[in-house]
Design an enzyme around this catalytic site. Structure first.
Site, short mmCIF file in Angstrom:
data_model
loop_
_atom_site.label_atom_id
_atom_site.label_comp_id
_atom_site.label_asym_id
_atom_site.label_seq_id
_atom_site.Cartn_x
_atom_site.Cartn_y
_atom_site.Cartn_z
N CYS A 1 -0.99 3.49 -5.61
CA CYS A 1 -1.64 2.34 -4.97
C CYS A 1 -2.71 2.85 -4.01
O CYS A 1 -2.47 3.78 -3.24
CB CYS A 1 -0.62 1.50 -4.21
N GLY B 1 0.74 -1.26 0.00
CA GLY B 1 0.00 0.00 0.00
C GLY B 1 0.76 1.31 0.00
O GLY B 1 0.13 2.36 -0.04
N GLY C 1 2.75 2.67 -2.30
CA GLY C 1 3.07 3.23 -3.61
C GLY C 1 2.27 4.47 -3.95
O GLY C 1 1.15 4.68 -3.46
#
Length: 347
Positions: A186, A181, A183
């Site tokens: 993301c 998570g 990114g």
């Protein structure tokens, strides 16, 4: 249900404390690392940064460009075997030894990867990538890959906790990919409520992996060269970058034009854009866990690569590390509530 009370930290929550140094110049810092991997037995030397296996980052063009900096590229899994053949035939061994072959975990993925690896013995890295590395099927696939390719260096993930790092290393992974998570494109954390602050994940997973002779790559969460330094300082052996390498000539994103200005699309690999492109759309039983952004064109990636490596060298000089290998031992993190003076950021 239970609650863990100790606070977990991301890169934005800390700074690295400076220390006395005998280094006279950033040019005195050696960024190249030398590794021998636990299961494959292969040795590798280079700068332990990896371009992410996203189809708007991990392209053949990116691999060719970053190889000149001794940086790895995890080439995305959506190239055909024929495209791989053309790339291998037109590339030197120096480029190919900086390439990771990415794969999913289906039977078709396995057969395709087997064909790609057979194209040239210089292809020594396999990156087995799924969003959720906690499934029993994934662990079994890693073991299957290790049995099939005993001399290939296998990178597998993603996970964020020590016990799964250990599980994957014991199943045959040489390098475990850490991050759920963090990114830039993301949205897993907001769609699912699942995740782990990246710096704490790196620290805890590095401790677990190194105890077994394995390694980790910090995947996601870096927005500046300083974050890359923090990841290495926290114990990461490698750092994987997506957003920091997106938007360049080599990135492979589709170019769009708005009001006379050109932009490149960059999206997460679980986004609606990615699923429409590769599997025909978002399946009715799932939600997209990524977003699409338009980035101003950033030119050749070499300028960004130099900026990242320059920042990393400078971080080493601030703590007296003459080699990147020493950065972890010389890192003391201090918790902070601010990172920078932002008064002119909007200008």
């Amino acid at each position: 249900m239970r609650i863990e009370e100790d606070l977990k930290l991301g890169f934005k929550d800390v700074l690295i404390r400076p220390k006395r140094s005998t280094l006279k110049s950033r040019s005195d810092v050696e960024l190249e690392r030398q590794f021998t991997f636990k299961h494959s037995g292969q040795s590798w030397s280079g700068v332990p940064i990896i371009a992410a296996n996203m189809d708007t980052v991990g392209t053949f063009s990116m691999a060719s460009a970053l190889a000149s900096f001794d940086i790895l590229t995890a080439v995305h899994k959506h190239y055909s075997v024929e495209e791989w053949l053309a790339f291998v035939n037109s590339s030197s061994v120096d480029v190919l030894k900086h390439v990771m072959v990415s794969t999913g975990t289906s039977d078709a993925d396995f057969e395709k990867t087997k064909q790609i690896l057979a194209l040239n013995p210089a292809l020594n890295f396999v990156c087995i990538d799924v969003a959720n590395g906690y499934s029993e099927h994934f662990v079994q696939f890693v073991a299957k890959a290790r049995e099939a390719w005993p001399t290939k260096t296998i990178c597998a993930g993603n996970v964020v906790t020590g016990e799964m790092c250990e599980e994957l290393i014991l199943s045959g992974a040489d390098i475990v990919k850490v991050g759920i998570g963090p990114g830039s494109v993301c949205t897993t954390r907001v769609k699912t409520g699942v995740g782990y602050p990246q710096l704490s994940a790196v620290i805890e997973c590095a401790d677990a992996a190194h105890g077994l002779g394995g390694m980790i790559v910090s995947d996601g969460g870096c927005t500046t060269p300083g974050d890359v330094a923090k990841a290495f300082g926290g114990g990461a052996d490698f750092v994987m970058l997506g957003g920091m390498l997106a938007g360049h000539e080599e990135s492979g994103g589709r170019i769009v034009e708005e009001n006379g200005e050109k932009f490149m699309l960059f999206y997460g690999m679980s986004s609606e854009s990615a699923m429409k492109r590769h599997v025909g759309g978002v399946a009715e039983y799932r939600a997209a866990e990524g977003k699409t952004v338009k980035l101003p064109l950033r030119g050749p990636v070499e300028n960004t690569a130099r900026d990242i490596l320059g920042g990393l060298r400078s971080a080493c000089t601030y703590v007296g590390a003459s080699r990147l290998k020493e950065l972890t031992k010389r890192t003391t993190f201090i918790r902070v509530q601010e990172q920078e003076n932002r008064i002119f950021n909007s200008l």
